[in-house]
Design a protein around this motif. Sequence first.
Motif, PDB file in Angstrom:
ATOM      1  N   TYR A  12       0.678  -1.156   0.225  1.00  0.00           N
ATOM      2  CA  TYR A  12       0.379   0.116  -0.422  1.00  0.00           C
ATOM      3  C   TYR A  12       1.525   0.879   0.054  1.00  0.00           C
ATOM      4  O   TYR A  12       0.546   1.901  -1.195  1.00  0.00           O
ATOM      5  CB  TYR A  12      -0.809  -0.097   1.043  1.00  0.00           C
ATOM      6  N   ALA A  13       2.134   0.950   0.639  1.00  0.00           N
ATOM      7  CA  ALA A  13       2.684   2.335   1.065  1.00  0.00           C
ATOM      8  C   ALA A  13       3.510   2.558  -0.449  1.00  0.00           C
ATOM      9  O   ALA A  13       3.112   4.273  -0.999  1.00  0.00           O
ATOM     10  CB  ALA A  13       4.176   2.783   1.771  1.00  0.00           C
ATOM     11  N   ALA A  14       4.216   1.394  -0.573  1.00  0.00           N
ATOM     12  CA  ALA A  14       4.857   1.529  -2.374  1.00  0.00           C
ATOM     13  C   ALA A  14       3.769   2.417  -2.972  1.00  0.00           C
ATOM     14  O   ALA A  14       3.804   3.059  -3.679  1.00  0.00           O
ATOM     15  CB  ALA A  14       5.021   0.730  -2.463  1.00  0.00           C
ATOM     16  N   SER A  15       2.485   1.665  -3.431  1.00  0.00           N
ATOM     17  CA  SER A  15       1.243   2.132  -4.189  1.00  0.00           C
ATOM     18  C   SER A  15       0.772   3.522  -4.318  1.00  0.00           C
ATOM     19  O   SER A  15       0.947   3.858  -5.011  1.00  0.00           O
ATOM     20  CB  SER A  15       0.127   1.364  -4.053  1.00  0.00           C
ATOM     21  N   VAL A  16       0.418   4.091  -2.824  1.00  0.00           N
ATOM     22  CA  VAL A  16       0.045   5.421  -2.695  1.00  0.00           C
ATOM     23  C   VAL A  16       1.207   6.284  -3.186  1.00  0.00           C
ATOM     24  O   VAL A  16       1.142   7.365  -3.699  1.00  0.00           O
ATOM     25  CB  VAL A  16       0.007   5.728  -1.573  1.00  0.00           C
ATOM     26  N   HIS A  17       2.807   5.771  -3.447  1.00  0.00           N
ATOM     27  CA  HIS A  17       3.910   6.497  -3.671  1.00  0.00           C
ATOM     28  C   HIS A  17       4.067   6.927  -5.186  1.00  0.00           C
ATOM     29  O   HIS A  17       4.733   7.613  -5.053  1.00  0.00           O
ATOM     30  CB  HIS A  17       5.068   6.035  -2.743  1.00  0.00           C
ATOM     31  N   GLY A  18       3.795   5.973  -5.610  1.00  0.00           N
ATOM     32  CA  GLY A  18       3.679   5.586  -7.161  1.00  0.00           C
ATOM     33  C   GLY A  18       4.924   5.195  -7.531  1.00  0.00           C
ATOM     34  O   GLY A  18       5.279   5.330  -8.513  1.00  0.00           O
ATOM     35  N   ASP A  19       5.516   4.165  -6.739  1.00  0.00           N
ATOM     36  CA  ASP A  19       6.939   3.491  -6.637  1.00  0.00           C
ATOM     37  C   ASP A  19       6.120   2.208  -7.812  1.00  0.00           C
ATOM     38  O   ASP A  19       6.580   1.510  -6.853  1.00  0.00           O
ATOM     39  CB  ASP A  19       7.495   3.158  -5.269  1.00  0.00           C
ATOM     40  N   ALA A  20       6.668   2.091  -9.084  1.00  0.00           N
ATOM     41  CA  ALA A  20       6.155   1.218 -10.110  1.00  0.00           C
ATOM     42  C   ALA A  20       7.090   0.254  -9.699  1.00  0.00           C
ATOM     43  O   ALA A  20       6.611  -1.290  -9.306  1.00  0.00           O
ATOM     44  CB  ALA A  20       6.112   0.883 -10.967  1.00  0.00           C
ATOM     45  N   VAL A  21       8.543   0.324  -9.590  1.00  0.00           N
ATOM     46  CA  VAL A  21       9.416  -1.269  -8.893  1.00  0.00           C
ATOM     47  C   VAL A  21       9.326  -1.519  -8.458  1.00  0.00           C
ATOM     48  O   VAL A  21       9.421  -2.404  -8.116  1.00  0.00           O
ATOM     49  CB  VAL A  21      10.952  -0.283  -9.542  1.00  0.00           C
ATOM     50  N   ALA A  22       8.835  -0.444  -6.400  1.00  0.00           N
ATOM     51  CA  ALA A  22       9.186  -1.501  -5.568  1.00  0.00           C
ATOM     52  C   ALA A  22       7.783  -1.264  -5.716  1.00  0.00           C
ATOM     53  O   ALA A  22       8.156  -3.492  -4.780  1.00  0.00           O
ATOM     54  CB  ALA A  22       8.876  -0.120  -4.275  1.00  0.00           C
ATOM     55  N   VAL A  23       6.524  -2.025  -6.025  1.00  0.00           N
ATOM     56  CA  VAL A  23       5.497  -2.050  -6.097  1.00  0.00           C
ATOM     57  C   VAL A  23       5.364  -3.502  -6.722  1.00  0.00           C
ATOM     58  O   VAL A  23       5.279  -4.886  -6.338  1.00  0.00           O
ATOM     59  CB  VAL A  23       4.144  -1.940  -6.898  1.00  0.00           C
ATOM     60  N   ARG A  24       6.102  -3.862  -7.670  1.00  0.00           N
ATOM     61  CA  ARG A  24       6.303  -5.399  -8.740  1.00  0.00           C
ATOM     62  C   ARG A  24       7.369  -5.996  -8.448  1.00  0.00           C
ATOM     63  O   ARG A  24       7.242  -7.063  -7.361  1.00  0.00           O
ATOM     64  CB  ARG A  24       7.088  -5.014 -10.092  1.00  0.00           C
ATOM     65  N   LEU A  25       8.486  -5.328  -6.745  1.00  0.00           N
ATOM     66  CA  LEU A  25       9.366  -6.376  -6.030  1.00  0.00           C
ATOM     67  C   LEU A  25       8.245  -7.019  -4.812  1.00  0.00           C
ATOM     68  O   LEU A  25       9.071  -8.257  -4.758  1.00  0.00           O
ATOM     69  CB  LEU A  25      10.388  -5.350  -5.753  1.00  0.00           C
ATOM     70  N   LEU A  26       6.975  -6.264  -4.250  1.00  0.00           N
ATOM     71  CA  LEU A  26       6.579  -6.899  -3.476  1.00  0.00           C
ATOM     72  C   LEU A  26       5.858  -7.628  -3.512  1.00  0.00           C
ATOM     73  O   LEU A  26       5.445  -8.766  -3.285  1.00  0.00           O
ATOM     74  CB  LEU A  26       5.811  -4.979  -3.129  1.00  0.00           C
ATOM     75  N   LEU A  27       5.788  -7.571  -5.088  1.00  0.00           N
ATOM     76  CA  LEU A  27       4.239  -8.284  -5.668  1.00  0.00           C
ATOM     77  C   LEU A  27       5.015 -10.080  -5.953  1.00  0.00           C
ATOM     78  O   LEU A  27       4.246 -10.962  -5.540  1.00  0.00           O
ATOM     79  CB  LEU A  27       3.293  -7.657  -6.388  1.00  0.00           C
ATOM     80  N   ALA A  28       6.607  -9.953  -6.602  1.00  0.00           N
ATOM     81  CA  ALA A  28       6.832 -10.410  -7.054  1.00  0.00           C
ATOM     82  C   ALA A  28       7.890 -11.679  -5.550  1.00  0.00           C
ATOM     83  O   ALA A  28       7.434 -12.763  -5.949  1.00  0.00           O
ATOM     84  CB  ALA A  28       7.723 -10.220  -7.744  1.00  0.00           C
ATOM     85  N   ALA A  29       7.565 -10.278  -4.718  1.00  0.00           N
ATOM     86  CA  ALA A  29       7.603 -11.654  -3.693  1.00  0.00           C
ATOM     87  C   ALA A  29       6.953 -12.425  -2.727  1.00  0.00           C
ATOM     88  O   ALA A  29       7.103 -12.507  -1.432  1.00  0.00           O
ATOM     89  CB  ALA A  29       8.776 -10.861  -2.793  1.00  0.00           C
ATOM     90  N   GLY A  30       5.261 -11.874  -3.027  1.00  0.00           N
ATOM     91  CA  GLY A  30       4.563 -11.982  -2.291  1.00  0.00           C
ATOM     92  C   GLY A  30       3.715 -11.531  -1.798  1.00  0.00           C
ATOM     93  O   GLY A  30       2.342 -12.242  -0.637  1.00  0.00           O
ATOM     94  N   ALA A  31       3.535  -9.926  -1.577  1.00  0.00           N
ATOM     95  CA  ALA A  31       2.592  -9.484  -1.604  1.00  0.00           C
ATOM     96  C   ALA A  31       0.766  -9.344  -2.218  1.00  0.00           C
ATOM     97  O   ALA A  31       1.083  -9.628  -3.322  1.00  0.00           O
ATOM     98  CB  ALA A  31       2.935  -8.150  -1.274  1.00  0.00           C
ATOM     99  N   LEU A  32      -0.101  -9.686  -1.742  1.00  0.00           N
ATOM    100  CA  LEU A  32      -1.394  -9.575  -1.897  1.00  0.00           C
ATOM    101  C   LEU A  32      -1.612  -8.757  -2.871  1.00  0.00           C
ATOM    102  O   LEU A  32      -1.511  -7.480  -1.939  1.00  0.00           O
ATOM    103  CB  LEU A  32      -2.147 -10.832  -0.776  1.00  0.00           C
TER     104      LEU A  32
END
Length: 136
Positions: A47-67
């Motif tokens: 959520y924090a990365a999404s609100v910040h707009g950090d697409a790279v961090a969003v991708r990293l977190l999703l690839a690591a198992g974030a729902l």
Amino acid sequence: MNNRRRKKLAWRLVWAARLGDTAEVRALLRVGAPAQAYDSEGSTPLYAASVHGDAVAVRLLLAAGALPDSESGDGSEGTPLCGAACWGHAGAVRELLGYGADPRLREDGGSGRSPLEWARTGPYPETVRLLEEAGA
């Protein structure tokens, strides 16, 4: 990994995502920080990365198992897709949709706004288009 260390890493991961520190997000995930974590206030790193707009961090977190559809906070935050759409972060929206985020899922346990409703509150035509194309 013991529970205390896990909590500390989770807290650090949420803060790194909140600050837009993609390098730190990557490093914390590498040492075992749980991607699907919550800090003491219930915020998730995704959520924090999404609100910040950090697409790279969003991708990293999703690839690591974030729902992609997990709500964050005490009812005052919402889903990652709603958070990204609210601020018109098309890159983050694209990543979340690519990992299966539901474009029709309303925040606040289904009683709040949808991502498309959030995107339409601002001048975010690309975000609106992405959500509409995804079936919102």
